[in-house]
Design an enzyme around this catalytic site. Structure first.
Site, PDB file in Angstrom:
ATOM      1  N   ASP A  98      -3.229 -10.738  -0.796  1.00  0.00           N
ATOM      2  CA  ASP A  98      -2.211 -10.394  -1.788  1.00  0.00           C
ATOM      3  C   ASP A  98      -0.879 -10.008  -1.154  1.00  0.00           C
ATOM      4  OD1 ASP A  98      -3.194  -8.054  -0.687  1.00  0.00           O
ATOM      5  OD2 ASP A  98      -4.161  -7.362  -2.518  1.00  0.00           O
TER       6      ASP A  98
ATOM      7  N   ASN B  20     -10.382   1.754  -8.310  1.00  0.00           N
ATOM      8  CA  ASN B  20     -10.910   1.249  -9.582  1.00  0.00           C
ATOM      9  C   ASN B  20     -11.824   0.033  -9.377  1.00  0.00           C
ATOM     10  OD1 ASN B  20      -9.087  -0.722  -8.913  1.00  0.00           O
ATOM     11  ND2 ASN B  20      -7.811  -0.533 -10.738  1.00  0.00           N
TER      12      ASN B  20
ATOM     13  N   HIS C 227     -11.089  -2.688  -7.595  1.00  0.00           N
ATOM     14  CA  HIS C 227     -10.445  -3.999  -7.464  1.00  0.00           C
ATOM     15  C   HIS C 227     -10.648  -4.591  -6.074  1.00  0.00           C
ATOM     16  CE1 HIS C 227      -6.278  -2.113  -6.249  1.00  0.00           C
ATOM     17  NE2 HIS C 227      -7.024  -2.292  -5.193  1.00  0.00           N
TER      18      HIS C 227
ATOM     19  N   GLU D 107      -7.133  -6.328 -10.915  1.00  0.00           N
ATOM     20  CA  GLU D 107      -7.262  -5.110 -11.704  1.00  0.00           C
ATOM     21  C   GLU D 107      -8.293  -5.299 -12.824  1.00  0.00           C
ATOM     22  OE1 GLU D 107      -6.155  -2.973  -9.931  1.00  0.00           O
ATOM     23  OE2 GLU D 107      -4.068  -2.455 -10.279  1.00  0.00           O
TER      24      GLU D 107
HETATM   25  C1  GLP Z   1      -4.829  -2.224  -1.862  1.00  0.00           C
HETATM   26  C2  GLP Z   1      -5.171  -3.665  -1.502  1.00  0.00           C
HETATM   27  C3  GLP Z   1      -6.667  -3.897  -1.563  1.00  0.00           C
HETATM   28  C4  GLP Z   1      -7.387  -2.840  -0.752  1.00  0.00           C
HETATM   29  C5  GLP Z   1      -7.054  -1.464  -1.272  1.00  0.00           C
HETATM   30  C6  GLP Z   1      -7.809  -0.370  -0.541  1.00  0.00           C
HETATM   31  O1  GLP Z   1      -4.958  -1.976  -3.206  1.00  0.00           O
HETATM   32  N1  GLP Z   1      -4.527  -4.579  -2.390  1.00  0.00           N
HETATM   33  O2  GLP Z   1      -6.966  -5.186  -1.042  1.00  0.00           O
HETATM   34  O3  GLP Z   1      -8.781  -3.055  -0.835  1.00  0.00           O
HETATM   35  O4  GLP Z   1      -5.652  -1.303  -1.126  1.00  0.00           O
HETATM   36  O5  GLP Z   1      -6.962   0.503   0.111  1.00  0.00           O
HETATM   37  P1  GLP Z   1      -7.429   1.666   1.062  1.00  0.00           P
HETATM   38  O6  GLP Z   1      -8.145   1.052   2.202  1.00  0.00           O
HETATM   39  O7  GLP Z   1      -6.141   2.298   1.467  1.00  0.00           O
HETATM   40  O8  GLP Z   1      -8.300   2.560   0.265  1.00  0.00           O
END
Ligand code: GLP
Length: 291
Positions: A67, A136, A138, A143
């Site tokens: 993304d 959440n 994702h 989402e």
């Molecule tokens: C963002 C990314 C996700 C990732 C998530 C987790 O939302 N788009 O791909 O899984 O962060 O983040 P963290 O590792 O900081 O909890």
């Protein structure tokens, strides 16, 4: 789906990095699907260390990130392109031409999404997809209510996701409202995937993703449909799983994991194909016993 629970975040991270390294050694042209977020920073740090100390070679590797934020240019400090350059790409010998993220500044975002899908297909699809999980549930930025067959597209970020990402931005209002993300269906197309989750704050959502019903409300539950998916957790992230004793037993007894059980064991030579071969042999051996 397979669940591996390691004693702590370092051991879980190390295992993920070692599996990626093994796959890359087996196939130098590996197409890697990559993720961002704080959890992944230590995976990339470990891969950089392997590159420096063990000569892990990224020169023929190809990457596609999940993304990118809409409206942030590649050199913006909070763009995922910047994150990837900083944590991995500029620290190893990968050819930047072979690293891909959606362009969040594209004038035609719909065309950019279609183009990203075409580029992945042109490269033969993703061999190994690395995933984190949002609060959440994702994957990428899929989402709640993301269709389980969705493809790369623009998504509006939920308030929960924006709040989760506030610490990474100078001010809360600077967290973008939209992102381009590979769809749940695009992710499920990969040959195999590994999701890494660490820390107690992920425990409840991990339990839903692994042991709950499949629902578009939690895109990570879609991984239950994938034939080659491994979740690697630390004890904290796995603390709400009902069947954790069984998951520990599998890791201790599954031949595929043998080279990875001891922290200092050498990198395994064979890949996920070998796992399938071993499973086939076990089934054949079992049939022989039953005959
Ligand atoms: C963002 C990314 C996700 C990732 C998530 C987790 O939302 N788009 O791909 O899984 O962060 O983040 P963290 O590792 O900081 O909890």
């Amino acid at each position: 789906m397979e669940v591996v629970i390691r004693p702590n975040a370092d051991a879980a991270t190390d295992l993920v990095a070692r599996v990626i390294a093994r796959e890359l050694r087996d196939n130098p042209r590996l197409v890697m699907g990559l993720a961002t977020g704080r959890t992944m920073e230590s995976v990339y740090a470990r891969l950089v260390q392997m590159h420096r100390e063990e000569g892990l070679d990224f020169s023929a590797g190809r990457t596609f990130n999940l993304d990118e934020y809409v409206g942030l240019s590649s050199n913006h400090a909070n763009s995922y392109r910047h994150y990837m350059n900083h944590h991995l790409f500029l620290q190893v010998n990968i050819d930047l031409q072979n690293t891909h993220l959606p362009d969040g500044m594209a004038a035609d975002l719909v065309a950019e999404c279609a183009n990203y899908e075409r580029l992945i297909a042109k490269n033969g699809g993703i061999d190994l997809q690395l995933l984190g999980i949002g609060q959440n549930g994702h994957l990428g930025f899929n989402e709640p209510l993301s269709a389980l067959r969705s493809r790369t597209r623009v998504k509006i970020l939920s308030p929960v996701t924006r709040a989760q990402n506030v610490p990474l931005f100078p001010r809360p209002e600077l967290v973008p409202h939209r992102a381009i993300t590979m769809g749940v269906g695009s992710i499920l197309d990969c040959r195999c995937c590994i999701l890494l989750a660490t820390g107690e704050e992920k425990a409840a959502i991990v339990a839903k993703a692994v042991e709950g019903p499949i629902t578009s409300m939690i895109s990570a539950t879609a991984l239950q449909l994938h034939p080659e998916c491994t979740l690697i957790l630390d004890e904290a992230a796995g603390s709400q799983l009902k069947e954790s004793d069984y998951y520990h037993w599998v890791f201790e007894n599954q031949p595929e994991w043998e080279p990875f059980r001891a922290v200092s064991s050498p990198i395994a030579k064979s890949g996920f194909q070998a796992k399938r071969q071993l499973e086939k042999q076990s089934v054949e051996a079992m049939s022989d016993v039953l005959e």
